[in-house]
Design a protein around this motif. Structure first.
Motif, PDB file in Angstrom:
ATOM      1  N   GLY A  58       0.793  -1.221   0.000  1.00  0.00           N
ATOM      2  CA  GLY A  58       0.000   0.000   0.000  1.00  0.00           C
ATOM      3  C   GLY A  58       0.825   1.271   0.000  1.00  0.00           C
ATOM      4  N   LEU A  59       2.108   1.177   0.359  1.00  0.00           N
ATOM      5  CA  LEU A  59       2.943   2.384   0.351  1.00  0.00           C
ATOM      6  C   LEU A  59       3.074   2.955  -1.049  1.00  0.00           C
ATOM      7  CD1 LEU A  59       4.739   4.298   2.076  1.00  0.00           C
ATOM      8  CD2 LEU A  59       6.683   2.885   1.363  1.00  0.00           C
ATOM      9  N   ALA A  60       3.057   2.107  -2.066  1.00  0.00           N
ATOM     10  CA  ALA A  60       3.180   2.604  -3.436  1.00  0.00           C
ATOM     11  C   ALA A  60       2.070   3.601  -3.755  1.00  0.00           C
ATOM     12  CB  ALA A  60       3.154   1.433  -4.417  1.00  0.00           C
ATOM     13  N   LEU A  61       0.842   3.284  -3.370  1.00  0.00           N
ATOM     14  CA  LEU A  61      -0.270   4.203  -3.604  1.00  0.00           C
ATOM     15  C   LEU A  61      -0.208   5.415  -2.683  1.00  0.00           C
ATOM     16  CD1 LEU A  61      -3.178   1.686  -4.176  1.00  0.00           C
ATOM     17  CD2 LEU A  61      -2.226   3.291  -5.844  1.00  0.00           C
ATOM     18  N   ALA A  62       0.281   5.223  -1.463  1.00  0.00           N
ATOM     19  CA  ALA A  62       0.422   6.358  -0.549  1.00  0.00           C
ATOM     20  C   ALA A  62       1.412   7.379  -1.107  1.00  0.00           C
ATOM     21  CB  ALA A  62       0.870   5.874   0.825  1.00  0.00           C
ATOM     22  N   VAL A  63       2.524   6.917  -1.649  1.00  0.00           N
ATOM     23  CA  VAL A  63       3.502   7.838  -2.243  1.00  0.00           C
ATOM     24  C   VAL A  63       2.889   8.539  -3.454  1.00  0.00           C
ATOM     25  CG1 VAL A  63       5.727   7.988  -3.425  1.00  0.00           C
ATOM     26  CG2 VAL A  63       5.495   6.544  -1.405  1.00  0.00           C
ATOM     27  N   ALA A  64       2.176   7.791  -4.288  1.00  0.00           N
ATOM     28  CA  ALA A  64       1.539   8.408  -5.457  1.00  0.00           C
ATOM     29  C   ALA A  64       0.545   9.476  -5.027  1.00  0.00           C
ATOM     30  CB  ALA A  64       0.852   7.336  -6.294  1.00  0.00           C
ATOM     31  N   ALA A  65      -0.211   9.214  -3.957  1.00  0.00           N
ATOM     32  CA  ALA A  65      -1.177  10.199  -3.475  1.00  0.00           C
ATOM     33  C   ALA A  65      -0.480  11.439  -2.932  1.00  0.00           C
ATOM     34  CB  ALA A  65      -2.062   9.569  -2.402  1.00  0.00           C
ATOM     35  N   VAL A  66       0.570  11.235  -2.134  1.00  0.00           N
ATOM     36  CA  VAL A  66       1.301  12.377  -1.580  1.00  0.00           C
ATOM     37  C   VAL A  66       1.901  13.224  -2.701  1.00  0.00           C
ATOM     38  CG1 VAL A  66       3.423  12.955  -0.336  1.00  0.00           C
ATOM     39  CG2 VAL A  66       1.744  11.414   0.698  1.00  0.00           C
ATOM     40  N   ASP A  67       2.477  12.596  -3.702  1.00  0.00           N
ATOM     41  CA  ASP A  67       3.043  13.351  -4.822  1.00  0.00           C
ATOM     42  C   ASP A  67       1.959  14.124  -5.568  1.00  0.00           C
ATOM     43  OD1 ASP A  67       5.546  12.416  -4.214  1.00  0.00           O
ATOM     44  OD2 ASP A  67       5.646  10.953  -5.838  1.00  0.00           O
ATOM     45  N   ALA A  68       0.806  13.470  -5.794  1.00  0.00           N
ATOM     46  CA  ALA A  68      -0.277  14.140  -6.515  1.00  0.00           C
ATOM     47  C   ALA A  68      -0.802  15.334  -5.723  1.00  0.00           C
ATOM     48  CB  ALA A  68      -1.408  13.151  -6.795  1.00  0.00           C
ATOM     49  N   LEU A  69      -0.908  15.198  -4.404  1.00  0.00           N
ATOM     50  CA  LEU A  69      -1.383  16.294  -3.570  1.00  0.00           C
ATOM     51  C   LEU A  69      -0.363  17.420  -3.469  1.00  0.00           C
ATOM     52  CD1 LEU A  69      -2.913  14.120  -0.716  1.00  0.00           C
ATOM     53  CD2 LEU A  69      -4.222  15.633  -2.230  1.00  0.00           C
ATOM     54  N   THR A  70       0.918  17.055  -3.367  1.00  0.00           N
ATOM     55  CA  THR A  70       1.959  18.062  -3.142  1.00  0.00           C
ATOM     56  C   THR A  70       2.297  18.825  -4.406  1.00  0.00           C
ATOM     57  OG1 THR A  70       2.905  16.644  -1.411  1.00  0.00           O
ATOM     58  CG2 THR A  70       4.284  18.435  -2.244  1.00  0.00           C
ATOM     59  N   TRP A  71       2.462  18.103  -5.497  1.00  0.00           N
ATOM     60  CA  TRP A  71       2.988  18.715  -6.720  1.00  0.00           C
ATOM     61  C   TRP A  71       2.016  18.687  -7.897  1.00  0.00           C
ATOM     62  CZ3 TRP A  71       6.914  21.192  -4.969  1.00  0.00           C
ATOM     63  CH2 TRP A  71       7.742  20.638  -3.986  1.00  0.00           C
ATOM     64  N   GLY A  72       0.977  17.837  -7.825  1.00  0.00           N
ATOM     65  CA  GLY A  72       0.104  17.662  -8.984  1.00  0.00           C
ATOM     66  C   GLY A  72      -1.223  18.382  -8.918  1.00  0.00           C
ATOM     67  N   PRO A  82      -7.920  16.783  -2.266  1.00  0.00           N
ATOM     68  CA  PRO A  82      -7.844  15.806  -1.173  1.00  0.00           C
ATOM     69  C   PRO A  82      -8.901  14.704  -1.241  1.00  0.00           C
ATOM     70  CG  PRO A  82      -7.523  18.023  -0.317  1.00  0.00           C
ATOM     71  CD  PRO A  82      -7.903  18.174  -1.761  1.00  0.00           C
ATOM     72  N   ALA A  83      -9.943  14.906  -2.022  1.00  0.00           N
ATOM     73  CA  ALA A  83     -10.986  13.886  -2.152  1.00  0.00           C
ATOM     74  C   ALA A  83     -10.444  12.581  -2.718  1.00  0.00           C
ATOM     75  CB  ALA A  83     -12.124  14.396  -3.032  1.00  0.00           C
ATOM     76  N   ILE A  84      -9.277  12.627  -3.396  1.00  0.00           N
ATOM     77  CA  ILE A  84      -8.730  11.387  -3.959  1.00  0.00           C
ATOM     78  C   ILE A  84      -8.399  10.383  -2.858  1.00  0.00           C
ATOM     79  CG2 ILE A  84      -7.794  12.608  -5.958  1.00  0.00           C
ATOM     80  CD1 ILE A  84      -4.976  12.132  -4.704  1.00  0.00           C
ATOM     81  N   LEU A  85      -8.180  10.876  -1.633  1.00  0.00           N
ATOM     82  CA  LEU A  85      -7.829   9.954  -0.557  1.00  0.00           C
ATOM     83  C   LEU A  85      -8.989   9.037  -0.193  1.00  0.00           C
ATOM     84  CD1 LEU A  85      -5.694  12.174   1.836  1.00  0.00           C
ATOM     85  CD2 LEU A  85      -4.940  10.701  -0.038  1.00  0.00           C
ATOM     86  N   GLY A  86     -10.200   9.457  -0.511  1.00  0.00           N
ATOM     87  CA  GLY A  86     -11.340   8.598  -0.248  1.00  0.00           C
ATOM     88  C   GLY A  86     -11.265   7.281  -0.994  1.00  0.00           C
TER      89      GLY A  86
END
Length: 298
Positions: free
Chosen positions: A221-235, A239-243
């Motif tokens: 699951g860390l792979a998706l967590a990193v992708a989410a953090v990158d999308a939120l930080t730089w993309g 935040p609704a994507i976390l749902g």
């Protein structure tokens, strides 16, 4: 650095090489061949063999695609799979370069609530299911890179003191808050792709293609967590994507570790760049607050 004619010939590329956008700006396309600097030959060969094996699974449509690695032509009739692992024997590496099959597709924009986000989640789950049970390579975690430093701090394998000392006050405060919120994660580790967000190509007619493997030994699951953090930080992601990740076990802790890893990587790689670190602190703060709020809600 452009691949020279000898490298193109070794991999059977018959078109002129043109630079590919994205990544670190070191990839070139020559017709149906993509060439990249090999870096550490051990890592390049291991990655080629991993993707060769994953390609056999992808041929049965498991929900993702991978590019096929290409061997350099054997010299003087030497066997391609001979014991001598060098360029003369048809190695995966030739002249400091590796080559891959070109796959159609484009990286997604993560702005807002991207329609590609559910497809990325499904592709990651299928890809990591295919990786389950594969051993870690012996060199993993020993490269001393900023990315490895960030990962090890996030998982309690490296003392954060020097990083906190190098970070400006606001960024150090974010890191301290995140580190204080970490709790044990009781999930099995496996081989994962630790940089998915910009390394999945989408095509209307085919499953997503997972490229440029960045190996880590962590919960899937860390792979998706990193992708989410990158999308939120730089993309610019909403935040609704976390749902979409609420069904992932321990997702709050995985998001916290992903964000710590990314922030520490920035501190290590931007030493001596106070302006850059101020930007990281400003851009990372909303993500830090979001993750801490989710953890506080349980």
């Amino acid at each position: 650095m452009r691949p020279d004619p000898g490298v193109l010939a070794a991999f059977g590329a018959r078109a002129n090489a043109v630079p590919l956008p994205g990544g670190e700006g070191t990839a070139w396309r020559a017709g149906q061949v993509v060439l990249k600097p090999a870096g550490d030959p051990r890592v390049a060969r291991w990655t080629a063999e991993l993707y060769r094996d994953l390609g056999l699974l992808a041929g049965r449509d498991p929900g993702f695609r991978v590019p096929r690695p290409l061997r350099a032509a054997a010299r003087d009739g030497a066997a391609r799979d001979g014991a001598a692992r060098d360029e003369a024997a048809g190695d995966w590496v030739a002249g400091g370069w590796v080559a891959w099959q070109w796959l159609p597709g484009q990286p997604a924009s993560w702005a807002g609530v991207s329609p590609f986000w559910p497809r990325l989640i499904a592709a990651s789950q299928a890809f990591h299911a295919a990786l389950a049970g594969r051993p870690a390579p012996p060199w993993l975690g020993r490269d001393g890179s900023p990315w490895t430093a960030g990962d090890q701090v996030a998982w309690g394998e490296r003392d954060p003191g020097s990083v906190l000392a190098a970070a400006p006050g606001p960024l150090a405060g974010q890191l301290r808050g995140l580190l204080a919120a970490l709790r044990p994660v009781r999930l099995p580790s496996q081989l994962i792709h630790g940089d998915l967000g910009g390394n999945v190509l989408f095509s209307p007619a085919s499953p997503p293609a997972v490229i440029d493997f960045s190996p880590y030994w962590r919960p899937a699951g860390l792979a998706l967590a990193v992708a989410a953090v990158d999308a939120l930080t730089w993309g610019g992601a909403d935040p609704a994507i976390l749902g979409e990740l609420d069904g992932e076990p321990e997702i709050g802790q995985l998001l916290a570790r992903a964000h710590v890893g990314r922030l520490v990587t920035e501190v290590v790689s931007r030493r001596g760049d106070p302006g850059g670190l101020d930007t990281v602190a400003r851009t990372g703060r909303p993500v830090t607050m979001l993750i801490l709020a989710r953890l506080a809600l349980g």
